[in-house]
Motif scaffolding. Structure first.
Motif, PDB file in Angstrom:
ATOM      1  N   PHE A  79       0.822  -1.331   0.034  1.00  0.00           N
ATOM      2  CA  PHE A  79       0.104   0.131   0.038  1.00  0.00           C
ATOM      3  C   PHE A  79       0.965   1.303   0.069  1.00  0.00           C
ATOM      4  N   ASN A  80       1.127   1.823  -1.199  1.00  0.00           N
ATOM      5  CA  ASN A  80       1.572   2.931  -1.392  1.00  0.00           C
ATOM      6  C   ASN A  80       3.085   2.793  -0.898  1.00  0.00           C
ATOM      7  N   ASP A 111      -4.116   5.605  -4.923  1.00  0.00           N
ATOM      8  CA  ASP A 111      -3.198   4.758  -4.160  1.00  0.00           C
ATOM      9  C   ASP A 111      -2.491   3.807  -4.980  1.00  0.00           C
ATOM     10  N   THR A 112      -1.195   3.645  -4.745  1.00  0.00           N
ATOM     11  CA  THR A 112      -0.538   2.453  -5.080  1.00  0.00           C
ATOM     12  C   THR A 112      -0.897   1.125  -4.545  1.00  0.00           C
ATOM     13  N   PHE A 113      -1.791   0.161  -4.777  1.00  0.00           N
ATOM     14  CA  PHE A 113      -2.309  -0.786  -3.978  1.00  0.00           C
ATOM     15  C   PHE A 113      -2.263  -2.204  -4.768  1.00  0.00           C
ATOM     16  N   SER A 114      -1.358  -3.174  -4.263  1.00  0.00           N
ATOM     17  CA  SER A 114      -1.578  -4.587  -4.727  1.00  0.00           C
ATOM     18  C   SER A 114      -1.656  -5.734  -3.473  1.00  0.00           C
ATOM     19  N   ILE A 115      -2.369  -6.748  -3.734  1.00  0.00           N
ATOM     20  CA  ILE A 115      -2.453  -7.629  -2.797  1.00  0.00           C
ATOM     21  C   ILE A 115      -1.122  -8.651  -3.118  1.00  0.00           C
ATOM     22  N   GLU A 116      -0.311  -8.771  -2.196  1.00  0.00           N
ATOM     23  CA  GLU A 116       0.665  -9.743  -2.229  1.00  0.00           C
ATOM     24  C   GLU A 116       0.364 -11.314  -1.947  1.00  0.00           C
ATOM     25  N   GLY A 117      -0.980 -11.420  -1.239  1.00  0.00           N
ATOM     26  CA  GLY A 117      -1.274 -12.848  -0.693  1.00  0.00           C
ATOM     27  C   GLY A 117      -2.037 -12.784   0.482  1.00  0.00           C
ATOM     28  N   VAL A 118      -2.857 -13.863   0.584  1.00  0.00           N
ATOM     29  CA  VAL A 118      -3.581 -14.077   1.962  1.00  0.00           C
ATOM     30  C   VAL A 118      -2.983 -14.908   2.651  1.00  0.00           C
ATOM     31  N   VAL A 119      -3.057 -14.451   4.095  1.00  0.00           N
ATOM     32  CA  VAL A 119      -2.457 -14.904   5.193  1.00  0.00           C
ATOM     33  C   VAL A 119      -3.052 -16.079   5.681  1.00  0.00           C
ATOM     34  N   ILE A 120      -2.737 -17.345   5.493  1.00  0.00           N
ATOM     35  CA  ILE A 120      -3.466 -18.663   5.615  1.00  0.00           C
ATOM     36  C   ILE A 120      -3.178 -19.179   7.167  1.00  0.00           C
ATOM     37  N   ARG A 121      -2.094 -18.824   7.555  1.00  0.00           N
ATOM     38  CA  ARG A 121      -1.734 -19.385   8.941  1.00  0.00           C
ATOM     39  C   ARG A 121      -0.839 -18.411   9.485  1.00  0.00           C
TER      40      ARG A 121
END
Length: 135
Positions: A79-80, A111-121
């Protein structure tokens, strides 16, 4: 690694050793914790913004890039230019903390926004590890 499948209470009850007679599960920690090895990375949590969902400062986060994020997932995002771990509110375009002291953050179009991944654990270490030190 052998896993001893027991349910242990936190109290001292004087029962015999749970390891006296146990069965072994045929898996290792990678198989147990990681669903998509080629799309998974481990990060380290920093701060207290996610304590409400059980993620504390210094915890290890297993982040899966293969999983499609859904509403209210815990995600790691850029995020940014800053990596953040937050709850994703898709409907309102918000990044939410799991700590009522921290205000939600709006994801604006600029905003500069990219999802890097989902926290699974997440993993909590109860003793410091020299492999995880910030040195």
């Amino acid at each position: 690694m052998n896993i001893i499948p027991i349910l242990a209470s936190a109290g001292i009850t004087g029962f015999e050793s749970p390891a006296a007679e146990y069965s072994q599960l045929g898996c290792n920690l990678d198989e147990l914790l990681i669903e998509h090895p080629s799309a998974t990375f481990i990060g380290k949590a920093c701060g207290d913004s996610m304590q409400g969902v059980g993620i504390f400062d210094g915890d290890l986060l297993i982040v899966d890039r293969h999983v499609t994020p859904t509403h209210q997932d815990v995600i790691v995002a850029n995020f940014n230019g800053e990596f953040v771990c937050k709850l994703l509110d898709i409907k309102r375009r918000l990044l939410l903390s799991a700590n009522e002291k921290i205000q939600p953050v709006v994801i604006n179009d600029f905003d500069t926004f990219s999802i890097e991944g989902v926290v699974i654990r997440s993993i909590r270490c109860h003793r410091p590890s020299p492999l995880l030190s910030n040195k």
